[in-house]
Structure formats: structure tokens, C-alpha cells
Design a protein around this motif. Structure first.
Motif, PDB file in Angstrom:
ATOM      1  N   LEU A 129       0.836  -1.200   0.000  1.00 26.67           N
ATOM      2  CA  LEU A 129       0.000   0.000   0.000  1.00 26.67           C
ATOM      3  C   LEU A 129       0.871   1.250   0.000  1.00 26.67           C
ATOM      4  O   LEU A 129       2.025   1.223   0.433  1.00 26.67           O
ATOM      5  CB  LEU A 129      -0.921   0.025   1.221  1.00 26.67           C
ATOM      6  N   THR A 130       0.298   2.347  -0.453  1.00 30.76           N
ATOM      7  CA  THR A 130       0.978   3.631  -0.329  1.00 30.76           C
ATOM      8  C   THR A 130       0.689   4.194   1.061  1.00 30.76           C
ATOM      9  O   THR A 130      -0.169   3.692   1.787  1.00 30.76           O
ATOM     10  CB  THR A 130       0.483   4.629  -1.390  1.00 30.76           C
ATOM     11  N   ALA A 131       1.404   5.248   1.423  1.00 33.29           N
ATOM     12  CA  ALA A 131       1.173   5.876   2.721  1.00 33.29           C
ATOM     13  C   ALA A 131      -0.255   6.404   2.815  1.00 33.29           C
ATOM     14  O   ALA A 131      -0.927   6.257   3.845  1.00 33.29           O
ATOM     15  CB  ALA A 131       2.174   7.008   2.937  1.00 33.29           C
ATOM     16  N   LEU A 132      -0.759   7.006   1.742  1.00 33.04           N
ATOM     17  CA  LEU A 132      -2.121   7.529   1.730  1.00 33.04           C
ATOM     18  C   LEU A 132      -3.144   6.410   1.889  1.00 33.04           C
ATOM     19  O   LEU A 132      -4.106   6.534   2.659  1.00 33.04           O
ATOM     20  CB  LEU A 132      -2.385   8.290   0.427  1.00 33.04           C
ATOM     21  N   GLU A 133      -2.946   5.307   1.187  1.00 30.29           N
ATOM     22  CA  GLU A 133      -3.871   4.173   1.283  1.00 30.29           C
ATOM     23  C   GLU A 133      -3.873   3.580   2.690  1.00 30.29           C
ATOM     24  O   GLU A 133      -4.913   3.143   3.195  1.00 30.29           O
ATOM     25  CB  GLU A 133      -3.490   3.109   0.255  1.00 30.29           C
ATOM     26  N   THR A 134      -2.713   3.584   3.328  1.00 28.19           N
ATOM     27  CA  THR A 134      -2.614   3.049   4.689  1.00 28.19           C
ATOM     28  C   THR A 134      -3.408   3.897   5.676  1.00 28.19           C
ATOM     29  O   THR A 134      -4.176   3.380   6.493  1.00 28.19           O
ATOM     30  CB  THR A 134      -1.143   2.991   5.131  1.00 28.19           C
ATOM     31  N   VAL A 135      -3.243   5.221   5.587  1.00 30.10           N
ATOM     32  CA  VAL A 135      -3.982   6.114   6.483  1.00 30.10           C
ATOM     33  C   VAL A 135      -5.478   6.044   6.184  1.00 30.10           C
ATOM     34  O   VAL A 135      -6.309   6.058   7.099  1.00 30.10           O
ATOM     35  CB  VAL A 135      -3.461   7.559   6.346  1.00 30.10           C
ATOM     36  N   ARG A 136      -5.830   5.953   4.901  1.00 25.93           N
ATOM     37  CA  ARG A 136      -7.242   5.876   4.530  1.00 25.93           C
ATOM     38  C   ARG A 136      -7.880   4.592   5.054  1.00 25.93           C
ATOM     39  O   ARG A 136      -9.002   4.597   5.567  1.00 25.93           O
ATOM     40  CB  ARG A 136      -7.383   5.942   3.008  1.00 25.93           C
ATOM     41  N   PHE A 137      -7.155   3.480   4.957  1.00 25.26           N
ATOM     42  CA  PHE A 137      -7.661   2.203   5.466  1.00 25.26           C
ATOM     43  C   PHE A 137      -7.887   2.277   6.970  1.00 25.26           C
ATOM     44  O   PHE A 137      -8.901   1.816   7.491  1.00 25.26           O
ATOM     45  CB  PHE A 137      -6.679   1.075   5.128  1.00 25.26           C
ATOM     46  N   THR A 138      -6.917   2.876   7.693  1.00 27.90           N
ATOM     47  CA  THR A 138      -7.048   3.024   9.144  1.00 27.90           C
ATOM     48  C   THR A 138      -8.244   3.896   9.496  1.00 27.90           C
ATOM     49  O   THR A 138      -8.992   3.595  10.436  1.00 27.90           O
ATOM     50  CB  THR A 138      -5.765   3.641   9.724  1.00 27.90           C
ATOM     51  N   ALA A 139      -8.443   4.977   8.738  1.00 23.94           N
ATOM     52  CA  ALA A 139      -9.574   5.876   8.996  1.00 23.94           C
ATOM     53  C   ALA A 139     -10.900   5.154   8.793  1.00 23.94           C
ATOM     54  O   ALA A 139     -11.846   5.325   9.575  1.00 23.94           O
ATOM     55  CB  ALA A 139      -9.483   7.093   8.081  1.00 23.94           C
ATOM     56  N   GLU A 140     -10.988   4.332   7.762  1.00 19.60           N
ATOM     57  CA  GLU A 140     -12.228   3.607   7.496  1.00 19.60           C
ATOM     58  C   GLU A 140     -12.517   2.575   8.582  1.00 19.60           C
ATOM     59  O   GLU A 140     -13.681   2.270   8.858  1.00 19.60           O
ATOM     60  CB  GLU A 140     -12.148   2.936   6.128  1.00 19.60           C
ATOM     61  N   CYS A 141     -11.465   2.042   9.187  1.00 18.09           N
ATOM     62  CA  CYS A 141     -11.642   1.039  10.241  1.00 18.09           C
ATOM     63  C   CYS A 141     -11.984   1.674  11.587  1.00 18.09           C
ATOM     64  O   CYS A 141     -12.725   1.084  12.379  1.00 18.09           O
ATOM     65  CB  CYS A 141     -10.381   0.195  10.387  1.00 18.09           C
ATOM     66  N   ARG A 142     -11.469   2.870  11.846  1.00 21.94           N
ATOM     67  CA  ARG A 142     -11.561   3.433  13.195  1.00 21.94           C
ATOM     68  C   ARG A 142     -12.529   4.598  13.331  1.00 21.94           C
ATOM     69  O   ARG A 142     -12.999   4.875  14.436  1.00 21.94           O
ATOM     70  CB  ARG A 142     -10.168   3.895  13.651  1.00 21.94           C
ATOM     71  N   LEU A 143     -12.821   5.300  12.254  1.00 15.83           N
ATOM     72  CA  LEU A 143     -13.662   6.489  12.366  1.00 15.83           C
ATOM     73  C   LEU A 143     -15.095   6.191  11.937  1.00 15.83           C
ATOM     74  O   LEU A 143     -15.314   5.478  10.957  1.00 15.83           O
ATOM     75  CB  LEU A 143     -13.099   7.619  11.497  1.00 15.83           C
TER      76      LEU A 143
END
Length: 219
Positions: free
Chosen positions: A160-174
Motif C-alpha cells: 500500500l501507499t502511505a495515503l492508502e494506509t492512512v485511509r484504510f485506518t480511517a475507514e476502520c476506526r472512524l
């Protein structure tokens, strides 16, 4: 990182009448300003019946590749019941908001153990002493909302790219009611990752992708 700048923390470790309030409504001025630990101890149980000589022989065989000679006529050393090993003994420390703290020590000194105890990552053993936020005893529910803990090893998906990683985390936690994209953009800016957001993380062991400093900030 957090801290209390005066020894007064010793006197307020028993303070129970702290107002926790609503963490989600905290402003920059009333957000916790200090984190401190007072007389922190950490004990782990020693398993009964550990045969020390037998373990040493096995390691010698594994490292040398050869069988070890006749077992010495020495009585096996075994640990008795209810024996505990103390890894941390009466550690007191203070960390102030907005100040980076460097913890230094030799290998095995207990640096990671102390951090794990403060972060609440230790599931075995017994932790004694006080962990205080602004002089109030740490509440686990509040602690999870106001803190982040990056461990030594970066556990990141190399594809994953850095952006995809943060986006995945946001979708899981927010929750869906939050402005996820706005939060993602703010986090990338806060962690100075905008220049790396479209770079594939890659495998660190192969020297691919993000450099170490960017990996740690992404974690």
C-alpha cells in the motif's frame, strides 16, 4: 510524550476527585498537560520446574550442531512456586506535553518494558504503582482516546501507499459521520507525510519504498 515538572506528583497520586469530562469536547487549552508514573513496579511469574541445566544443554546442541557430552552430576536447579521476577522497581518519571523525551539505557535495561506498562500493553504479570494524567489516575477509556503508541517494529502493508494506509485506518476506526478525508489530510500534514503519501511502503528489509523516518511517522 508527557510530564510533570515538580515532585508534587508524589503527593497527589491518591487524588480521586478528578473531573474526567468529555474527551471529545476537550479544547487545546484543557487537554491533558502531563503524564507521570510514581513508584511503578512490574513483576512476572517464574514458571515452576524450569530445568536450567537442561535448557543450557539444548542451546549448546543447537548452536554447535554436536551432541553434548555426558550430563554433569549436578542437581537440577528448579524454581519454586510463587516466585516472581521484578523487571521494574519503583520507577518514577514525568513527561510534559509538547516536549520530546529520549529514554536511554543498555539492552535489557527495561526501556520497552516501561513503555509497554505505561501504554497498557502488558497482559501478563502484575503492574504496581500509579500512572497519572494531570495528577489523576489513568482511566483506560480516556487513555485510548488521547494517546497513540508506536512500537519498535513497524507493522505496515508493503503493497500500500502511505495515503492508502492512512485511509484504510480511517475507514476502520472512524465513524461514517466524521469527515474522514478532512482528518486524513490533517494527519498527513501533521506528520509531514504529504511528500510521501503516494509512495508505496515496500519492504524495509529489501531497502524498498519509504525511508525509516517516514515509516515511523506513518506508524
Amino acid at each position: 510524550s508527557f510530564s510533570m515538572s515538580t515532585p508534587a506528583v508524589m503527593e497527589i497520586s491518591g487524588k480521586d476527585n478528578c473531573s474526567k469530562g468529555n474527551v471529545n469536547e476537550k479544547t487545546d487549552t484543557d487537554w491533558p498537560q502531563s503524564l507521570s508514573v510514581v513508584d511503578l513496579c512490574y513483576d512476572v511469574p517464574v514458571k515452576r520446574g524450569v530445568n536450567i541445566l537442561k535448557k543450557c544443554r539444548k542451546r549448546l546442541v543447537r548452536f554447535s550442531g554436536n551432541a553434548v557430552g555426558k550430563k554433569p552430576e549436578v542437581q537440577d536447579l528448579k524454581v519454586e512456586d510463587n516466585v516472581k521476577l521484578r523487571l521494574l522497581h519503583k520507577v518514577s518519571a514525568c513527561f510534559s506535553r509538547g516536549r520530546m523525551t529520549c529514554m536511554m539505557g543498555t539492552s535489557g535495561a527495561g526501556k520497552t518494558t516501561l513503555m509497554d506498562c505505561i501504554a497498557g500493553y502488558k497482559t501478563g504479570g502484575t503492574v504496581h504503582g500509579d500512572i497519572l494524567i494531570d495528577g489523576c489516575k489513568k482511566d483506560e477509556k480516556i487513555w485510548k482516546k488521547i494517546s497513540g503508541y508506536a512500537e519498535q517494529n513497524d507493522i505496515l502493508n508493503p503493497y500500500l501507499t502511505a495515503l492508502e494506509t492512512v485511509r484504510f485506518t480511517a475507514e476502520c476506526r472512524l465513524p461514517k459521520t466524521k469527515d474522514r478525508q478532512g482528518i486524513i489530510d490533517r494527519v498527513l500534514t501533521l506528520m509531514n507525510l504529504n511528500d510521501w503519501k503516494n509512495v508505496i511502503i515496500g519492504r524495509e528489509v529489501d531497502g524498498e519504498g519509504l525511508p525509516k523516518h517516514a515509516r515511523k511517522r506513518l506508524t
